[in-house]
Write a protein that holds these residues in place. Structure first.
Motif, PDB file in Angstrom:
ATOM      1  N   SER A 191      -3.311  -1.294  11.347  1.00 28.86           N
ATOM      2  CA  SER A 191      -4.723  -1.171  10.903  1.00 28.86           C
ATOM      3  C   SER A 191      -4.845  -0.384   9.444  1.00 28.86           C
ATOM      4  CB  SER A 191      -5.528  -0.610  11.709  1.00 28.86           C
ATOM      5  OG  SER A 191      -5.777  -1.198  13.123  1.00 28.86           O
ATOM      6  N   HIS A 192      -5.882  -1.108   8.624  1.00 29.91           N
ATOM      7  CA  HIS A 192      -6.032  -0.419   7.314  1.00 29.91           C
ATOM      8  C   HIS A 192      -7.294  -0.300   6.893  1.00 29.91           C
ATOM      9  CE1 HIS A 192      -1.680  -0.645   6.478  1.00 29.91           C
ATOM     10  NE2 HIS A 192      -1.598  -1.992   6.937  1.00 29.91           N
ATOM     11  N   GLN A 193      -7.844   0.450   6.503  1.00 34.73           N
ATOM     12  CA  GLN A 193      -9.217   0.408   6.008  1.00 34.73           C
ATOM     13  C   GLN A 193      -9.274   0.623   4.311  1.00 34.73           C
ATOM     14  OE1 GLN A 193     -11.911   0.837   8.011  1.00 34.73           O
ATOM     15  NE2 GLN A 193     -10.285   0.768   9.621  1.00 34.73           N
ATOM     16  N   VAL A 204      -6.684   0.021  -0.746  1.00 33.14           N
ATOM     17  CA  VAL A 204      -6.460   0.267   0.546  1.00 33.14           C
ATOM     18  C   VAL A 204      -5.130   1.366   0.346  1.00 33.14           C
ATOM     19  CG1 VAL A 204      -5.637  -0.618   2.653  1.00 33.14           C
ATOM     20  CG2 VAL A 204      -6.942  -1.885   1.077  1.00 33.14           C
TER      21      VAL A 204
END
Length: 271
Positions: A191-193, A204
């Protein structure tokens, strides 16, 4: 004698840097005249499958470029509509012609300006052919897409400027699918924000970035990333190739220390 030569070299170097700044400023002014945001359109030729189709309506092209900025589209019988763009490429224009129109953007990227080239259009319109070439993967051929040609130009410009500064290049390959960011050269399932900061803007930070020194390394990384794309079924995806360049001026004893610059370019294909 040594001091005189040192002063002369310092003076020549300062004049050289002044000319560099003037060249960059003029180039940037030219880019602004052309427009910082430009919309180009490319009309693909009819496919062999369309020409062989029993549906005779597929045998005739309904979109034509009348000049380098104007497109005529046949909406229905006797209803021809005109559209204007910053640049229009016809069915006879190849990938080299498209790249030549974008080549100056690579110069801007190496000069320290951020650049984005985004291919958008309906399925089958030729986006991937334009960005990657006819086979949808990166390789050296007579019909190389924009991504390879830009990569080749980046390393060419860096080689020409290797006596002026030290350059570091890095590559990130990313995909957005179902509103999820997928790192195609790291772990695609991680997962990346998205983060917004004053220094970096929108970025990112958790994406994997790999330093590269040759265009062959870039080709290998991007093709590895392309093989890791999601298997698209109902929804479309967008994959992008992100280059970072960091440059530091030379620090020789007789030269003036150069400033550090960094810039980014994004080459995106909405699949």
């Amino acid at each position: 004698m040594f001091e005189e030569r040192k002063q002369m070299l310092d003076s020549l170097y300062i004049r050289f840097k002044d000319e560099q700044r003037r060249r960059r400023a003029l180039h940037n002014q030219l880019m602004e005249i052309h427009g910082n945001i430009r919309v180009h359109v490319r009309v693909r030729p009819l496919l062999q499958s369309e020409l062989r189709s029993k549906n005779v309506e597929l045998h005739t092209a309904v979109v034509h470029c009348t000049d380098t900025q104007t497109v005529h589209a046949l909406a229905k019988e006797d209803d021809v509509r005109e559209f204007e763009f910053d640049r229009a490429f016809g069915a006879e224009d190849d990938n080299e012609r498209v790249f030549l129109e974008l080549q100056t953007l690579v110069t801007s990227f190496i000069d320290g300006y951020n650049v984005c080239v985004f291919a958008y259009g309906q399925t089958g319109s030729g986006k991937t052919h334009t960005m990657l070439g006819p086979d949808g993967v990166l390789k050296v051929s007579g019909a190389d897409g924009v991504v390879f040609r830009c990569t080749d130009e980046v390393f060419k410009l860096c080689s020409e400027r290797q006596t002026e500064c030290t350059t570091e290049l890095s590559v990130t390959v990313v995909e957005i699918y179902n509103d999820k960011i997928r790192d195609l050269i790291g772990d695609p399932e991680e997962s990346h924000q998205v983060v917004t900061t004053g220094d970096h803007g929108v970025y990112v930070p958790s994406l994997h970035s790999t330093n590269v020194t040759t265009k062959e390394e870039v080709i290998e990384l991007i093709n590895h990333g392309l093989a890791s794309r999601a298997k698209v079924t109902e929804r479309r995806s967008c994959h992008g190739f992100h280059f970072d360049v960091s440059q530091v001026g030379p620090h020789r004893s007789w030269q003036i220390a150069g400033a550090h610059t960094s810039s980014h370019t994004l080459l995106a294909d909405e699949a």
